[in-house]
Design a protein around this motif. Sequence first.
Motif, short mmCIF file in Angstrom:
data_model
loop_
_atom_site.label_atom_id
_atom_site.label_comp_id
_atom_site.label_asym_id
_atom_site.label_seq_id
_atom_site.Cartn_x
_atom_site.Cartn_y
_atom_site.Cartn_z
N ALA A 171 0.82 -1.20 0.00
CA ALA A 171 0.00 0.00 0.00
C ALA A 171 0.86 1.26 0.00
N THR A 172 1.95 1.26 0.77
CA THR A 172 2.81 2.44 0.79
C THR A 172 3.58 2.60 -0.51
N ALA A 173 3.93 1.47 -1.14
CA ALA A 173 4.57 1.55 -2.46
C ALA A 173 3.61 2.17 -3.47
N ARG A 174 2.32 1.98 -3.25
CA ARG A 174 1.30 2.55 -4.14
C ARG A 174 0.92 3.97 -3.74
N GLY A 175 1.46 4.46 -2.61
CA GLY A 175 1.23 5.85 -2.23
C GLY A 175 0.44 6.09 -0.97
N ALA A 176 -0.02 5.05 -0.28
CA ALA A 176 -0.81 5.24 0.94
C ALA A 176 0.06 5.85 2.04
N ARG A 177 -0.47 6.84 2.74
CA ARG A 177 0.22 7.48 3.85
C ARG A 177 -0.79 7.72 4.97
N GLY A 178 -0.32 7.66 6.21
CA GLY A 178 -1.22 7.89 7.34
C GLY A 178 -0.83 7.05 8.52
N LEU A 179 -1.84 6.57 9.25
CA LEU A 179 -1.63 5.74 10.44
C LEU A 179 -2.56 4.54 10.33
N CYS A 180 -1.97 3.34 10.28
CA CYS A 180 -2.75 2.13 10.04
C CYS A 180 -2.85 1.31 11.33
N GLU A 181 -4.05 0.89 11.66
CA GLU A 181 -4.27 0.07 12.85
C GLU A 181 -4.27 -1.40 12.47
N VAL A 182 -3.53 -2.23 13.22
CA VAL A 182 -3.35 -3.63 12.84
C VAL A 182 -3.56 -4.55 14.04
N ARG A 183 -3.74 -5.82 13.70
CA ARG A 183 -3.82 -6.92 14.67
C ARG A 183 -5.02 -6.80 15.61
N ASP A 184 -5.14 -7.83 16.45
CA ASP A 184 -6.24 -7.83 17.41
C ASP A 184 -6.07 -6.75 18.46
N ALA A 185 -4.81 -6.36 18.75
CA ALA A 185 -4.55 -5.35 19.76
C ALA A 185 -4.73 -3.93 19.24
N GLY A 186 -4.91 -3.77 17.92
CA GLY A 186 -5.10 -2.43 17.36
C GLY A 186 -3.86 -1.57 17.42
N LEU A 187 -2.70 -2.13 17.09
CA LEU A 187 -1.46 -1.38 17.12
C LEU A 187 -1.44 -0.34 15.99
N PRO A 188 -1.05 0.90 16.28
CA PRO A 188 -0.95 1.92 15.22
C PRO A 188 0.41 1.86 14.54
N VAL A 189 0.42 1.77 13.21
CA VAL A 189 1.66 1.69 12.44
C VAL A 189 1.69 2.86 11.46
N PRO A 190 2.70 3.73 11.56
CA PRO A 190 2.80 4.86 10.62
C PRO A 190 3.11 4.38 9.20
N LEU A 191 2.42 4.96 8.23
CA LEU A 191 2.69 4.73 6.81
C LEU A 191 3.34 6.00 6.28
N THR A 192 4.65 5.95 6.04
CA THR A 192 5.41 7.15 5.71
C THR A 192 6.13 7.00 4.38
N ASP A 193 6.84 8.04 3.99
CA ASP A 193 7.63 7.97 2.77
C ASP A 193 8.76 6.97 2.88
N GLN A 194 9.17 6.64 4.11
CA GLN A 194 10.24 5.68 4.33
C GLN A 194 9.73 4.23 4.32
N SER A 195 8.42 4.04 4.44
CA SER A 195 7.86 2.70 4.60
C SER A 195 8.15 1.75 3.44
N PRO A 196 8.13 2.19 2.17
CA PRO A 196 8.40 1.25 1.08
C PRO A 196 9.88 1.04 0.79
N GLY A 197 10.74 1.42 1.73
CA GLY A 197 12.17 1.27 1.51
C GLY A 197 12.67 -0.14 1.73
N LEU A 198 13.71 -0.52 0.97
CA LEU A 198 14.40 -1.80 1.13
C LEU A 198 15.83 -1.49 1.57
N HIS A 199 16.24 -2.07 2.69
CA HIS A 199 17.53 -1.75 3.30
C HIS A 199 18.36 -3.02 3.47
#
Length: 365
Positions: A214-242
Motif C-alpha cells: 500500500a505504501t509503495a502505491r502511495g498510501a500514507r497515514g496511520l494504520c491500525e493492525v492486529r487484534d490489539a489495534g497497534l498503530p503503524v505509521p505509513l510514511t515515505d520511508q515505509s516502502p524502503g528496502l535496506h
Amino acid sequence: MTRLIVAAGGGGDAVAAAVLDAALYGGSGEPAVILTYAWDRLLVDPLPGPRGPDSFTGLAPLTRGVWTVPASARPIAPAGSTLPRLASELPHTFALLDPRHGAAGITHQLDALVRHLRPKSIDLLDVGGDILAKGDEPTLRSPLADALTLASCYQLDRSIRLLIAGPGLDGEIPAVDLADRMGPPILTLTADHIEPISAVLEWHPSEATGMLAATARGARGLCEVRDAGLPVPLTDQSPGLHEADLHQALQRNELARALLPTETLGQAEQRSRAICGYSEIDYERNKANWLNSQPNRKPDPTRTLHCLDEFQEEARHRGITHTTFRRITEALGIVGKQRQTLRKLLISHRPNQYEAPLWRISPGA
C-alpha cells in the motif's frame, strides 16, 4: 544457476520475496527459489505453529531434507497453508523451511539446498525488521521465526545478504529505532514493483506485506493492525528496502544467539520463554482455543455495516486513517471462513474505502 531468497518469518515474507526478486533481479534468469516456513498463523491455519512436510500431500522432493510446495500440494485437514496457492499464482519455486529440528536442522536444510542449487546469490528477507531486535523490546510480539532463520543463516558457511523491507511495518520495532541498525535504502518500492503480486494481495492475509504494498502505491497515514489495534505509521520511508549486517544482527539478537545449538522446535520455544518471557506459539495455542469456542456465523450485512461505522468513528478519534481486514475482523468478532465473506461484503458496499489491500477509514472521492 538461480537465486535463493530465505523468507525470514514465512507468511507475507514469502510474498515480499517475490517482489524483491523482480525488483532487484528482474529479467536476469529464472525466478528465485523462495525458502519459507508454512506458518500462516491462525488467519489461514487453525493449528498453532508452523507446518512440516507431514502436514501436506503432494510435496515434491528437491534435495536431501528439502521439499517444494507445488500448486498441486494440499495441506492435510485441519491444517491450512497459503503456499500451494502462491505456487499456482507466482512463477517462483517455494521450498519448505522446516523448523521441527531447531536452528541446527534449518542449517542442514540450507546447506543441502545451497549445495544442490549453487545459487548465484542468497538473500535473507524480513518485512518490518523485527529480525534486528535485541529481544527485550516491549513491542516485540513474534520473534521466534525470524530469530531461528537468523541463527541458521549465520551458521551457514556462505555469504548471505540480510535485507529489511518496510522498516516498522510489522508493528513490532518502530522504524525510528531501526534506523541505526541498517543502512540507507538501496531501493524504494513503487506501484510498478507491486504489480506482479497485485492478484495475490486480494486474498493473502499478511498485514505487514499488505502495508508495504500500500505504501509503495502511495498510501500514507496511520494504520491500525492486529487484534490489539497497534498503530503503524505509513510514511515515505515505509516502502524502503535496506541492507543490514547479518553478523551484527546476530550479536544484537539475544534470542537468535541462544537458538544456535537448538535441535528441536520445543527447545527453541523454551529459550524464547526464558529470554523474551513468552513463546509466540503459546499465544497461538491460547488464541486457537478461544477461536474454536466462537460461533462461525455468516455476517449480517446491516448489523455488520453498523458495527463497522462504530469502529471507524472510534478509530478516527484515535487518529487512524487506515486499517487491515484482519483488524476489522478481530474488532467485529468475525472468525474462520467468514473473514473472506466480510471482506467481500465491505468492498461491495463501500468500494471507495478500499485502498488495496488496506481499508481506508474515511471514504475517498
